[in-house]
Design a protein around this motif. Structure first.
Motif, PDB file in Angstrom:
ATOM      1  N   ALA A 299      29.749  97.803   4.664  1.00 56.17           N
ATOM      2  CA  ALA A 299      30.687  96.840   4.873  1.00 56.17           C
ATOM      3  C   ALA A 299      31.264  96.555   3.468  1.00 56.17           C
ATOM      4  CB  ALA A 299      29.809  95.305   4.782  1.00 56.17           C
ATOM      5  N   ASP A 300      30.915  97.720   2.886  1.00 59.81           N
ATOM      6  CA  ASP A 300      30.925  97.162   1.381  1.00 59.81           C
ATOM      7  C   ASP A 300      32.659  98.567   1.235  1.00 59.81           C
ATOM      8  OD1 ASP A 300      29.564  96.204   0.524  1.00 59.81           O
ATOM      9  OD2 ASP A 300      28.034  97.569  -0.191  1.00 59.81           O
ATOM     10  N   THR A 301      33.232  98.847   2.405  1.00 58.35           N
ATOM     11  CA  THR A 301      33.931  99.904   2.048  1.00 58.35           C
ATOM     12  C   THR A 301      35.198  99.549   2.479  1.00 58.35           C
ATOM     13  OG1 THR A 301      35.135 101.753   3.212  1.00 58.35           O
ATOM     14  CG2 THR A 301      33.974 100.447   5.108  1.00 58.35           C
ATOM     15  N   THR A 302      36.340  99.369   1.339  1.00 56.74           N
ATOM     16  CA  THR A 302      37.503  99.119   1.467  1.00 56.74           C
ATOM     17  C   THR A 302      38.721  99.835   2.698  1.00 56.74           C
ATOM     18  OG1 THR A 302      38.704 100.851  -0.860  1.00 56.74           O
ATOM     19  CG2 THR A 302      37.178  98.131  -0.954  1.00 56.74           C
ATOM     20  N   GLY A 303      38.562 101.246   2.732  1.00 53.75           N
ATOM     21  CA  GLY A 303      39.628 101.507   3.208  1.00 53.75           C
ATOM     22  C   GLY A 303      40.560 101.975   2.664  1.00 53.75           C
ATOM     23  N   ARG A 304      40.708 102.520   1.356  1.00 53.09           N
ATOM     24  CA  ARG A 304      41.293 102.899   0.234  1.00 53.09           C
ATOM     25  C   ARG A 304      41.740 103.957  -0.160  1.00 53.09           C
ATOM     26  NH1 ARG A 304      44.537  98.376   0.939  1.00 53.09           N
ATOM     27  NH2 ARG A 304      42.979  96.520  -0.052  1.00 53.09           N
ATOM     28  N   THR A 305      40.907 104.819   0.694  1.00 54.81           N
ATOM     29  CA  THR A 305      40.534 106.058   0.217  1.00 54.81           C
ATOM     30  C   THR A 305      39.824 107.092   1.316  1.00 54.81           C
ATOM     31  OG1 THR A 305      39.701 108.207  -1.403  1.00 54.81           O
ATOM     32  CG2 THR A 305      38.213 106.156  -1.688  1.00 54.81           C
ATOM     33  N   ILE A 306      40.454 108.357   1.135  1.00 68.18           N
ATOM     34  CA  ILE A 306      39.710 109.407   2.575  1.00 68.18           C
ATOM     35  C   ILE A 306      37.891 109.264   1.846  1.00 68.18           C
ATOM     36  CG2 ILE A 306      40.392 111.566   1.721  1.00 68.18           C
ATOM     37  CD1 ILE A 306      40.528 111.480   4.504  1.00 68.18           C
ATOM     38  N   LEU A 307      37.516 109.713   0.912  1.00 68.95           N
ATOM     39  CA  LEU A 307      36.615 109.799   0.030  1.00 68.95           C
ATOM     40  C   LEU A 307      35.418 109.043  -0.692  1.00 68.95           C
ATOM     41  CD1 LEU A 307      35.270 112.696  -0.910  1.00 68.95           C
ATOM     42  CD2 LEU A 307      35.656 112.623  -2.991  1.00 68.95           C
ATOM     43  N   SER A 308      34.055 108.335  -0.152  1.00 68.50           N
ATOM     44  CA  SER A 308      33.691 107.600  -0.562  1.00 68.50           C
ATOM     45  C   SER A 308      32.906 107.625  -1.314  1.00 68.50           C
ATOM     46  CB  SER A 308      32.356 107.747   0.473  1.00 68.50           C
ATOM     47  OG  SER A 308      31.350 108.659   0.042  1.00 68.50           O
ATOM     48  N   PRO A 309      32.835 106.923  -2.119  1.00 76.99           N
ATOM     49  CA  PRO A 309      31.875 106.868  -3.829  1.00 76.99           C
ATOM     50  C   PRO A 309      30.621 107.869  -3.917  1.00 76.99           C
ATOM     51  CG  PRO A 309      31.962 104.705  -3.068  1.00 76.99           C
ATOM     52  CD  PRO A 309      32.407 105.221  -2.158  1.00 76.99           C
ATOM     53  N   TRP A 310      30.907 108.849  -5.085  1.00 80.12           N
ATOM     54  CA  TRP A 310      29.505 109.493  -5.480  1.00 80.12           C
ATOM     55  C   TRP A 310      28.396 108.192  -5.289  1.00 80.12           C
ATOM     56  CZ3 TRP A 310      28.582 114.386  -6.811  1.00 80.12           C
ATOM     57  CH2 TRP A 310      29.707 115.324  -6.654  1.00 80.12           C
ATOM     58  N   PRO A 311      27.841 109.029  -4.848  1.00 80.70           N
ATOM     59  CA  PRO A 311      25.872 107.888  -4.588  1.00 80.70           C
ATOM     60  C   PRO A 311      25.892 107.785  -6.539  1.00 80.70           C
ATOM     61  CG  PRO A 311      25.937 109.773  -2.841  1.00 80.70           C
ATOM     62  CD  PRO A 311      26.994 110.126  -3.928  1.00 80.70           C
TER      63      PRO A 311
END
Length: 365
Positions: A321-333
């Motif tokens: 639910a926190d994703t924005t869809g602005r980039t293909i790569l997720s944040p680093w843990p």
């Protein structure tokens, strides 16, 4: 809640692990050799655990993030639903994983106590003057520094290895003819040389992590049987050894028939011609001693499995639910990003433009 995005994490890894297990099932059936199938199953568990570790410490690629789904997840209702669902899902998963972990630890403890309380018979078997086993078997035992123990408290021979290798022999088995006793020892030595105790440990970890997945339990049984089939084949080099081992198996099985619960995975009688014991007997009676080397085919299947593991690692279900869809790569843990920051390496540990969505969410309220 364990962490934000737990549902995405759990369901994505479940999908990845299930695909690997299904691919291995197909490859194992086509391999036509128990040795190749055993290696494929052992690699599959290692790959699954590696995917879990990579998911914890590395960012993942978001190949599937349709705008419609991202908009639903980022809506106030979507965020509310997932924030309510994640604590329950994480609690259910954690309760199952902890329960199975406790069962596994208890089993390890009981086996450790059994081995420690057993009588050490290494001197008796390693004495060249004692004609209990053949010379080559004695040399292998000495080379691996295997400790032999015996007790009346268990009817099934097995190998055990935490710090040093141990082979457990039931007391009744010591009265077997030397050829049969030697064949059983060669079988347990083959287990140790193939690192099966460690492979079984990896399998148990996969079962704990994905205890809710029926496919994991179905394939675990097949992996256990393939370990026995492969070990049978690796420990036998002639028709006479086949006969000795079969006679030894019959004696061991006969002592266990009064208590089926004590049967090991490779000694199950249920299932007719598909039972573990029947499959082992069929293989031993149909060994093709002139079979050509199939190493090239095995390498091909191993490469295909490795490629599959890499490919499925890119399959990530977009349910955070926190994703924005602005980039293909997720944040680093967060943990990995913090460690890298300590070494002066700057990495993105936040969702791109997440602050704008948070402002929009506050305004909508």
């Amino acid at each position: 809640m364990i962490f934000s995005g737990f549902l995405e994490f759990l369901l994505s890894l479940t999908l990845q692990s299930s695909l690997i297990l299904m691919i291995v099932s197909l490859l194992a059936q086509r391999s036509n050799t128990s040795d190749a199938a055993d290696r494929l199953w052992s690699r599959s568990h290692a790959y699954i655990l590696f995917l879990c570790l990579a998911a914890i410490v590395l960012p993942h690629v978001r190949l599937l993030q349709p705008d419609a789904l991202v908009n639903v997840l980022n809506s106030p209702m979507g965020k509310s639903i997932f924030r309510r669902a994640e604590p329950g899902a994480s609690a259910i998963w954690l309760s199952g994983a902890v329960s199975l972990s406790l069962v596994t630890v208890w089993s390890l403890y009981r086996t450790t106590v059994l081995v420690q309380s057993a009588t050490d018979i290494s001197t008796q078997f390693l004495d060249p003057n004692q004609k209990l086993i053949f010379e080559d078997t004695r040399q292998h035992l000495e080379a691996l520094r295997v400790r032999l123990v015996s007790s009346k408290d268990c009817a099934i021979p097995f190998c055990w290895q935490l710090h040093s290798p141990v082979i457990f022999l039931p007391a009744a088995l010591l009265s077997f003819p030397s050829e049969e006793l030697d064949s059983i020892l060669r079988h347990e030595l083959a287990h140790l040389r193939s690192h099966h105790p460690f492979q079984l440990f990896l399998q148990r970890l996969v079962e704990i992590l994905f205890w809710f997945n029926p496919l994991v339990w179905m394939t675990s049984r097949e992996a256990a049987i393939q370990r026995e089939l492969a070990t049978d084949r690796r420990s036998i080099g002639s028709a006479s050894q086949v006969a000795s081992f079969l006679r030894g198996m019959i004696r061991v099985s006969d002592s266990c028939l009064t208590n089926p619960a004590r049967l090991a995975a490779g000694m199950e009688f249920s299932g007719g011609r598909h039972s573990a014991i029947q499959r082992r007997v069929d293989q031993l009676l149909n060994i093709d001693w002139g079979r050509t080397n199939v190493a090239r085919k095995n390498v091909l299947y191993a490469s295909l499995l490795a490629s599959t593991a890499i490919a499925v690692s890119l399959l990530w279900i977009p349910l955070n639910a926190d994703t924005t869809g602005r980039t293909i790569l997720s944040p680093w843990p967060e943990a990995t990003a913090s460690m890298l920051h300590e070494f002066g390496i700057s990495v993105r540990d936040y969702e791109v433009d997440s602050h704008r969505l948070q402002e929009h969410e506050r305004e909508s309220r």
